[in-house]
Motif scaffolding. Structure first.
Motif, PDB file in Angstrom:
ATOM      1  N   GLU A  11      47.310  49.954  18.031  1.00  0.00           N
ATOM      2  CA  GLU A  11      47.447  51.107  17.064  1.00  0.00           C
ATOM      3  C   GLU A  11      48.430  51.922  17.127  1.00  0.00           C
ATOM      4  OE1 GLU A  11      43.621  49.224  17.397  1.00  0.00           O
ATOM      5  OE2 GLU A  11      44.630  50.209  18.815  1.00  0.00           O
ATOM      6  N   SER A  12      48.793  52.099  18.317  1.00  0.00           N
ATOM      7  CA  SER A  12      49.807  53.430  18.593  1.00  0.00           C
ATOM      8  C   SER A  12      51.197  52.622  18.638  1.00  0.00           C
ATOM      9  CB  SER A  12      49.552  54.070  20.097  1.00  0.00           C
ATOM     10  OG  SER A  12      49.707  53.021  21.206  1.00  0.00           O
ATOM     11  N   GLY A  13      51.243  51.477  18.588  1.00  0.00           N
ATOM     12  CA  GLY A  13      52.361  50.631  18.791  1.00  0.00           C
ATOM     13  C   GLY A  13      53.002  50.633  20.188  1.00  0.00           C
ATOM     14  N   THR A  14      52.000  50.688  21.074  1.00  0.00           N
ATOM     15  CA  THR A  14      52.604  50.368  22.569  1.00  0.00           C
ATOM     16  C   THR A  14      52.131  49.470  23.116  1.00  0.00           C
ATOM     17  OG1 THR A  14      50.785  51.816  23.268  1.00  0.00           O
ATOM     18  CG2 THR A  14      52.984  52.806  22.833  1.00  0.00           C
ATOM     19  N   ARG A  67      69.177  57.817  36.211  1.00  0.00           N
ATOM     20  CA  ARG A  67      69.167  59.054  35.114  1.00  0.00           C
ATOM     21  C   ARG A  67      69.378  58.286  33.744  1.00  0.00           C
ATOM     22  NH1 ARG A  67      67.986  63.491  38.011  1.00  0.00           N
ATOM     23  NH2 ARG A  67      68.839  63.611  40.097  1.00  0.00           N
ATOM     24  N   GLY A  68      68.986  59.174  32.818  1.00  0.00           N
ATOM     25  CA  GLY A  68      69.219  58.703  31.554  1.00  0.00           C
ATOM     26  C   GLY A  68      68.156  57.790  30.928  1.00  0.00           C
ATOM     27  N   ILE A  69      67.196  57.201  31.846  1.00  0.00           N
ATOM     28  CA  ILE A  69      66.302  56.417  31.286  1.00  0.00           C
ATOM     29  C   ILE A  69      65.041  57.405  30.761  1.00  0.00           C
ATOM     30  CG2 ILE A  69      64.155  54.952  31.842  1.00  0.00           C
ATOM     31  CD1 ILE A  69      66.979  53.540  32.140  1.00  0.00           C
ATOM     32  N   GLU A  70      64.524  57.049  29.344  1.00  0.00           N
ATOM     33  CA  GLU A  70      63.344  57.876  28.619  1.00  0.00           C
ATOM     34  C   GLU A  70      62.237  57.178  28.710  1.00  0.00           C
ATOM     35  OE1 GLU A  70      64.871  60.248  25.181  1.00  0.00           O
ATOM     36  OE2 GLU A  70      66.833  60.238  26.185  1.00  0.00           O
ATOM     37  N   ALA A  71      62.263  55.734  28.696  1.00  0.00           N
ATOM     38  CA  ALA A  71      61.156  55.066  28.247  1.00  0.00           C
ATOM     39  C   ALA A  71      61.119  53.748  29.367  1.00  0.00           C
ATOM     40  CB  ALA A  71      61.313  54.537  26.809  1.00  0.00           C
ATOM     41  N   VAL A  72      59.826  53.234  29.519  1.00  0.00           N
ATOM     42  CA  VAL A  72      59.647  52.170  30.181  1.00  0.00           C
ATOM     43  C   VAL A  72      58.858  51.035  29.506  1.00  0.00           C
ATOM     44  CG1 VAL A  72      58.798  51.204  32.671  1.00  0.00           C
ATOM     45  CG2 VAL A  72      59.878  53.619  32.517  1.00  0.00           C
ATOM     46  N   ILE A  73      59.352  49.813  29.654  1.00  0.00           N
ATOM     47  CA  ILE A  73      58.435  48.752  28.910  1.00  0.00           C
ATOM     48  C   ILE A  73      57.976  47.984  30.441  1.00  0.00           C
ATOM     49  CG2 ILE A  73      58.867  46.368  27.752  1.00  0.00           C
ATOM     50  CD1 ILE A  73      61.026  47.775  26.186  1.00  0.00           C
ATOM     51  N   TYR A 117      60.264  50.895  18.373  1.00  0.00           N
ATOM     52  CA  TYR A 117      59.196  51.764  18.446  1.00  0.00           C
ATOM     53  C   TYR A 117      59.686  53.067  19.155  1.00  0.00           C
ATOM     54  CZ  TYR A 117      55.268  54.308  20.492  1.00  0.00           C
ATOM     55  OH  TYR A 117      54.282  55.311  20.899  1.00  0.00           O
ATOM     56  N   PHE A 118      60.487  53.086  20.395  1.00  0.00           N
ATOM     57  CA  PHE A 118      60.958  54.185  21.020  1.00  0.00           C
ATOM     58  C   PHE A 118      61.988  54.876  20.238  1.00  0.00           C
ATOM     59  CE2 PHE A 118      59.921  51.623  24.991  1.00  0.00           C
ATOM     60  CZ  PHE A 118      58.526  52.352  25.319  1.00  0.00           C
ATOM     61  N   LYS A 119      62.792  54.071  19.383  1.00  0.00           N
ATOM     62  CA  LYS A 119      63.996  54.735  18.670  1.00  0.00           C
ATOM     63  C   LYS A 119      64.757  55.259  19.602  1.00  0.00           C
ATOM     64  CE  LYS A 119      61.024  56.072  14.404  1.00  0.00           C
ATOM     65  NZ  LYS A 119      60.831  56.927  13.794  1.00  0.00           N
ATOM     66  N   LEU A 120      65.089  54.416  20.688  1.00  0.00           N
ATOM     67  CA  LEU A 120      66.103  54.821  21.719  1.00  0.00           C
ATOM     68  C   LEU A 120      67.330  53.767  21.779  1.00  0.00           C
ATOM     69  CD1 LEU A 120      63.767  55.926  24.381  1.00  0.00           C
ATOM     70  CD2 LEU A 120      65.220  57.437  23.120  1.00  0.00           C
ATOM     71  N   SER A 121      68.346  54.076  22.307  1.00  0.00           N
ATOM     72  CA  SER A 121      69.454  53.096  22.468  1.00  0.00           C
ATOM     73  C   SER A 121      68.885  52.282  23.532  1.00  0.00           C
ATOM     74  CB  SER A 121      70.785  53.751  22.767  1.00  0.00           C
ATOM     75  OG  SER A 121      70.595  54.609  23.848  1.00  0.00           O
ATOM     76  N   PRO A 122      69.175  50.787  23.694  1.00  0.00           N
ATOM     77  CA  PRO A 122      68.711  50.251  24.882  1.00  0.00           C
ATOM     78  C   PRO A 122      69.065  50.577  25.968  1.00  0.00           C
ATOM     79  CG  PRO A 122      69.583  48.907  22.866  1.00  0.00           C
ATOM     80  CD  PRO A 122      69.957  50.185  22.652  1.00  0.00           C
ATOM     81  N   ASP A 151      62.938  38.107  23.446  1.00  0.00           N
ATOM     82  CA  ASP A 151      63.851  39.198  22.978  1.00  0.00           C
ATOM     83  C   ASP A 151      63.384  39.730  21.394  1.00  0.00           C
ATOM     84  OD1 ASP A 151      65.317  36.751  24.149  1.00  0.00           O
ATOM     85  OD2 ASP A 151      67.086  37.942  23.668  1.00  0.00           O
ATOM     86  N   GLU A 152      62.699  39.137  20.952  1.00  0.00           N
ATOM     87  CA  GLU A 152      62.277  39.805  19.466  1.00  0.00           C
ATOM     88  C   GLU A 152      61.187  40.891  19.610  1.00  0.00           C
ATOM     89  OE1 GLU A 152      59.976  41.061  16.035  1.00  0.00           O
ATOM     90  OE2 GLU A 152      59.274  39.765  17.576  1.00  0.00           O
ATOM     91  N   ALA A 153      60.260  40.471  20.789  1.00  0.00           N
ATOM     92  CA  ALA A 153      59.300  41.462  20.965  1.00  0.00           C
ATOM     93  C   ALA A 153      59.918  42.582  21.598  1.00  0.00           C
ATOM     94  CB  ALA A 153      58.197  40.727  21.798  1.00  0.00           C
ATOM     95  N   LEU A 154      60.688  42.550  22.676  1.00  0.00           N
ATOM     96  CA  LEU A 154      61.352  43.589  23.497  1.00  0.00           C
ATOM     97  C   LEU A 154      62.158  44.385  22.184  1.00  0.00           C
ATOM     98  CD1 LEU A 154      62.425  41.571  26.429  1.00  0.00           C
ATOM     99  CD2 LEU A 154      61.042  43.770  26.412  1.00  0.00           C
ATOM    100  N   GLN A 155      62.494  43.815  21.342  1.00  0.00           N
ATOM    101  CA  GLN A 155      63.362  44.545  20.168  1.00  0.00           C
ATOM    102  C   GLN A 155      62.595  45.571  19.452  1.00  0.00           C
ATOM    103  OE1 GLN A 155      65.375  41.208  18.068  1.00  0.00           O
ATOM    104  NE2 GLN A 155      67.505  42.215  18.597  1.00  0.00           N
ATOM    105  N   ARG A 156      60.958  45.016  19.209  1.00  0.00           N
ATOM    106  CA  ARG A 156      60.090  45.833  18.339  1.00  0.00           C
ATOM    107  C   ARG A 156      59.755  47.115  19.336  1.00  0.00           C
ATOM    108  NH1 ARG A 156      55.290  41.840  17.843  1.00  0.00           N
ATOM    109  NH2 ARG A 156      54.299  43.873  17.333  1.00  0.00           N
ATOM    110  N   ALA A 157      59.694  46.826  20.645  1.00  0.00           N
ATOM    111  CA  ALA A 157      59.434  47.775  21.505  1.00  0.00           C
ATOM    112  C   ALA A 157      60.780  48.931  21.526  1.00  0.00           C
ATOM    113  CB  ALA A 157      59.304  47.401  22.950  1.00  0.00           C
ATOM    114  N   ALA A 158      61.912  48.612  21.547  1.00  0.00           N
ATOM    115  CA  ALA A 158      62.872  49.429  21.277  1.00  0.00           C
ATOM    116  C   ALA A 158      62.852  50.208  19.882  1.00  0.00           C
ATOM    117  CB  ALA A 158      64.294  48.741  21.587  1.00  0.00           C
TER     118      ALA A 158
END
Length: 230
Positions: free
Chosen positions: A141-144, A4-10, A166-171, A157-164
């Protein structure tokens, strides 16, 4: 147990959303071996293919080629030619795992936000995304859809940080799914994300060597995510 608490999946791509090892790796190893063999007197293409496979248990595909070149003191231009042969933009016909698209569809229906972060030469990875029919879920185009070019940035790391970003979520509210302990799992753990390892592909028998390589969950099939995520 549901996380629980997960809102996004990479997601990772190779050996996570499709069988890269079975569909692409062996032909790529052959191409690289042919290039290396041409520069190594008395060498055998089959032996160089086998050596790549042996080294791939601990190293990335690119680093396996670099290690062979180092052992034979090959010049940088030969190394680059072998890497280019391995990672050519042209991609053979490929198909996603049977449960990949349905799993992505269901996660989207459950309102999880999804992103794809894939390692490799961007043109080749872009072609894979097209062939696999993933454009309905991921796009630049969507950033996904985010590319990690390991020629310029060895770690993910840097690419994963870009995804985070984009989501505007805490890790801690992001689940990162991939197959490689020393790549996406370790990088995601360093960033504070939750992790799930798909036990498939070239490194499926590898065990964690450090705490950051230890995933929070292990999956035998991609659709196991649907039991993990409520």
């Amino acid at each position: 147990m549901a996380r629980r608490g997960i809102e996004a999946v990479i997601f990772d791509l190779d050996d996570t959303l499709f069988d890269c090892t079975g569909q692409l790796t062996e032909p790529a190893r052959r191409r690289a071996a042919e290039t290396l063999a041409a520069a190594i007197p008395g060498s055998d293409v089959r032996a160089l293919r086998r050596l790549q496979a042996e080294l791939a248990g601990q190293l990335s595909s690119a680093d396996s080629i670099r290690e062979i070149a180092h052992r034979h003191e090959l010049p940088a231009d030969v190394v680059e030619s072998a890497l280019s042969a391995y990672n050519r933009d042209q991609v053979e016909d490929i198909a996603p795992f049977p449960d990949a698209l349905s799993t992505l569809d269901e996660l989207s229906a459950r309102q999880y936000r999804l992103c794809l972060v894939t390692t490799g030469r961007p043109e080749r990875q872009r072609r894979k995304v097209d062939l696999l029919g993933l454009r309905g879920h991921f796009s630049e185009e969507s950033g996904t859809l985010i590319f990690h070019d390991d020629r310029t940035a060895p770690e993910k790391d840097e690419a994963l940080q870009r995804a985070a970003r984009y989501f505007k979520l805490s890790p801690g509210r992001i689940l990162s799914v991939g197959d490689k302990l020393n790549s996406e799992i370790a990088a995601s753990k360093r960033l504070g994300m939750r992790t799930a390892r798909l036990c498939f592909g070239r490194q499926k028998n590898q065990r964690p060597r450090t705490p950051e390589e230890r995933p929070d969950h292990e999956l035998n099939r991609l659709k196991d995510l649907l039991e993990l995520l409520p």
